[in-house]
Design a protein around this motif. Structure first.
Motif, short mmCIF file in Angstrom:
data_model
loop_
_atom_site.label_atom_id
_atom_site.label_comp_id
_atom_site.label_asym_id
_atom_site.label_seq_id
_atom_site.Cartn_x
_atom_site.Cartn_y
_atom_site.Cartn_z
N LEU A 112 -10.56 4.65 1.97
CA LEU A 112 -10.04 3.50 1.23
C LEU A 112 -9.99 3.82 -0.26
CD1 LEU A 112 -9.29 0.44 0.97
CD2 LEU A 112 -11.76 -0.01 0.83
N LEU A 113 -8.82 3.66 -0.86
CA LEU A 113 -8.64 3.78 -2.31
C LEU A 113 -8.24 2.39 -2.81
CD1 LEU A 113 -7.30 6.51 -0.82
CD2 LEU A 113 -7.14 7.23 -3.19
N SER A 114 -9.22 1.58 -3.14
CA SER A 114 -8.97 0.20 -3.55
C SER A 114 -9.09 0.07 -5.05
CB SER A 114 -9.95 -0.76 -2.85
OG SER A 114 -9.69 -2.10 -3.23
N ALA A 161 3.29 10.70 0.39
CA ALA A 161 4.10 11.68 1.12
C ALA A 161 3.89 13.09 0.58
CB ALA A 161 5.58 11.30 1.04
N ASP A 162 3.70 13.20 -0.72
CA ASP A 162 3.47 14.50 -1.34
C ASP A 162 2.17 15.13 -0.84
OD1 ASP A 162 4.22 16.52 -3.36
OD2 ASP A 162 2.40 15.85 -4.40
N ALA A 163 1.22 14.29 -0.40
CA ALA A 163 -0.04 14.79 0.17
C ALA A 163 0.07 14.99 1.68
CB ALA A 163 -1.17 13.81 -0.15
N ARG A 164 1.32 14.95 2.20
CA ARG A 164 1.61 15.17 3.62
C ARG A 164 1.08 14.05 4.51
NH1 ARG A 164 -0.99 19.72 5.50
NH2 ARG A 164 0.36 19.72 7.33
N ILE A 165 0.86 12.89 3.93
CA ILE A 165 0.49 11.72 4.71
C ILE A 165 1.73 11.21 5.45
CG2 ILE A 165 -0.30 9.31 4.52
CD1 ILE A 165 -2.09 10.25 2.21
N LYS A 166 1.53 10.81 6.70
CA LYS A 166 2.65 10.43 7.57
C LYS A 166 2.66 8.93 7.86
CE LYS A 166 3.48 14.85 8.03
NZ LYS A 166 4.61 15.49 7.32
N ASP A 167 3.78 8.47 8.37
CA ASP A 167 3.94 7.07 8.82
C ASP A 167 3.48 6.09 7.75
OD1 ASP A 167 4.97 7.95 11.19
OD2 ASP A 167 3.10 7.73 12.31
N ILE A 168 3.97 6.29 6.57
CA ILE A 168 3.57 5.46 5.42
C ILE A 168 4.30 4.13 5.49
CG2 ILE A 168 3.56 5.32 2.91
CD1 ILE A 168 3.76 8.48 3.00
N ARG A 200 -2.18 11.95 -7.80
CA ARG A 200 -1.83 12.92 -6.76
C ARG A 200 -3.05 13.75 -6.36
NH1 ARG A 200 3.71 13.27 -6.17
NH2 ARG A 200 4.90 12.28 -7.85
N LYS A 201 -3.82 14.15 -7.35
CA LYS A 201 -5.02 14.93 -7.08
C LYS A 201 -6.01 14.12 -6.25
CE LYS A 201 -8.84 17.20 -9.56
NZ LYS A 201 -9.39 17.53 -10.91
N LEU A 202 -6.16 12.85 -6.59
CA LEU A 202 -7.11 11.99 -5.90
C LEU A 202 -6.69 11.74 -4.46
CD1 LEU A 202 -9.61 10.24 -6.11
CD2 LEU A 202 -8.24 8.48 -7.24
N ILE A 203 -5.40 11.51 -4.25
CA ILE A 203 -4.91 11.29 -2.89
C ILE A 203 -5.08 12.55 -2.04
CG2 ILE A 203 -2.83 10.85 -1.52
CD1 ILE A 203 -1.95 8.96 -3.85
N LYS A 204 -4.81 13.71 -2.63
CA LYS A 204 -4.99 14.96 -1.89
C LYS A 204 -6.47 15.21 -1.56
CE LYS A 204 -0.73 17.11 -3.52
NZ LYS A 204 -0.08 18.11 -4.39
N LYS A 205 -7.37 14.80 -2.45
CA LYS A 205 -8.79 14.92 -2.15
C LYS A 205 -9.18 13.98 -1.01
CE LYS A 205 -11.83 15.88 -5.39
NZ LYS A 205 -12.66 15.90 -6.61
#
Length: 355
Positions: A240-242, A314-321, A254-259
């Protein structure tokens, strides 16, 4: 016409009168802040006290205290009779310290922001912040910020927890989770769930107090760290990133999402909860104004649009956004997606899809 619902600020037809009223509305804000800072509402409590009694309680000046009491009465936060001043039901519920609905911490957080807001023109010219981050201020400012977040989250977190199905998930990471309110409500809604709140060391006492208050110390733990600088330990099937992306610039987001993805299990759920702008960046009103608050308090923070958040995921390769519909008291929104290496498609884990 008197009972007609007041239009949102963004929908008003502006006239000289409404513009001047907006310009002077900070007088009411300052009166409220002074009443809370001086503990006027708490001193009165369930009693009806004279101006002299209240003056003595707060060690104030009778003339000044009387003027403030009369202004708060005109604002319908107090009542006034020949026997003195008393709290209205709203004043008693929301402004007395020992009320479980007390908003005083959030109001004091707003109070500490006002000095920077009065210099907004300077920040707009320079592009530089005019204050330190609230989480890094002195003890009083940090307490107001963290417990203010608790005040607001207590109204929002139950709705967020109800909107997302975590019944098949086992371990949630609440990244930058502050006092842990969202972790608490997700665990209350999902008896099988454990949670880890990850935040700065100075946040620990507030989080542990909140977790203990709800009797969840056996299911929620606190881990100290800086989510941008430090390695995040563990492996989770929900992250969760709230309300943390808005404090950072695009590169750090972007760095945080990739982490977050790096500590997610395959098919792990990533949840972003934010004040989300429309894709033209000019509304809704609260996210647009909140962007200015980030200009005043951070080097690169801002409000992001739905398209911007989805592109970063999407840049972090997360799917079905996708965005999950939700109505909250502070107009926040939720966007979710799944960590890479997801084995098979699935539907959105929204409560509405299970009815």
């Amino acid at each position: 016409m008197k009972n007609e619902k007041k239009k949102p600020l963004s929908m008003q037809a502006w006239t000289p009168e409404t513009i001047l009223r907006l310009s002077g509305d900070y007088w009411k804000t300052c009166a409220l802040h002074a009443g809370v800072k001086l503990d006027i509402f708490t001193h009165i409590g369930n009693d009806r006290l004279s101006a002299a009694q209240i003056t003595e309680s707060i060690e104030g000046d009778l003339r000044g205290v009387t003027m403030l009491l009369n202004a708060l009465t005109a604002m319908n936060l107090l009542t006034h009779t020949a026997r003195g001043y008393a709290n209205t039901p709203a004043g008693k519920s929301f402004l007395v310290k020992d009320s479980d609905q007390n908003l005083g911490y959030m109001i004091m957080h707003h109070h500490y922001l006002m000095a920077s807001w009065s210099q907004l023109d300077t920040a707009v010219r320079t592009g530089k912040p005019l204050r330190a981050r609230s989480s890094q201020g002195d003890a009083a400012r940090r307490e107001s910020f963290l417990m203010g977040m608790f005040n607001i989250a207590m109204k929002v977190a139950p709705r967020v927890a109800d909107a997302i199905d975590l019944s098949q998930r086992r371990h949630l990471l609440d990244l930058g989770g502050g006092p842990g309110t969202y972790a608490v409500h997700f665990c209350r809604a999902n008896p099988q769930l454990r949670a880890t709140v990850y935040d700065l060391p100075e946040t620990r006492p507030f989080a542990e107090k909140t977790i203990a208050q709800f009797g969840l110390a056996d299911r929620i733990n606190f881990t100290e760290g800086n989510y941008l600088r430090d390695q995040i330990p563990g492996n989770y099937d929900v992250v969760l990133l709230s309300h943390i992306l808005h404090a950072e610039g695009p590169e750090d987001c972007r760095k945080l999402i990739k982490k977050a993805v790096s500590v997610s299990r395959p098919d792990g759920l990533v949840i972003v909860h934010e004040f989300i702008l429309n894709n033209t960046m000019d509304g809704p009103l609260h996210p647009a104004l909140f962007a200015l608050n980030m200009l005043l308090g951070t080097v690169g923070g801002r409000s992001y649009s739905e398209a911007q958040i989805m592109e970063m995921l999407a840049d972090a390769r997360i799917k079905d956004i996708r965005r999950i519909p939700i109505e909250t008291p502070n107009d926040s929104g939720i966007i979710i997606g799944y960590a890479p290496a997801r084995p098979s498609p699935a539907t959105t884990p929204s409560r509405e899809n299970q009815t």
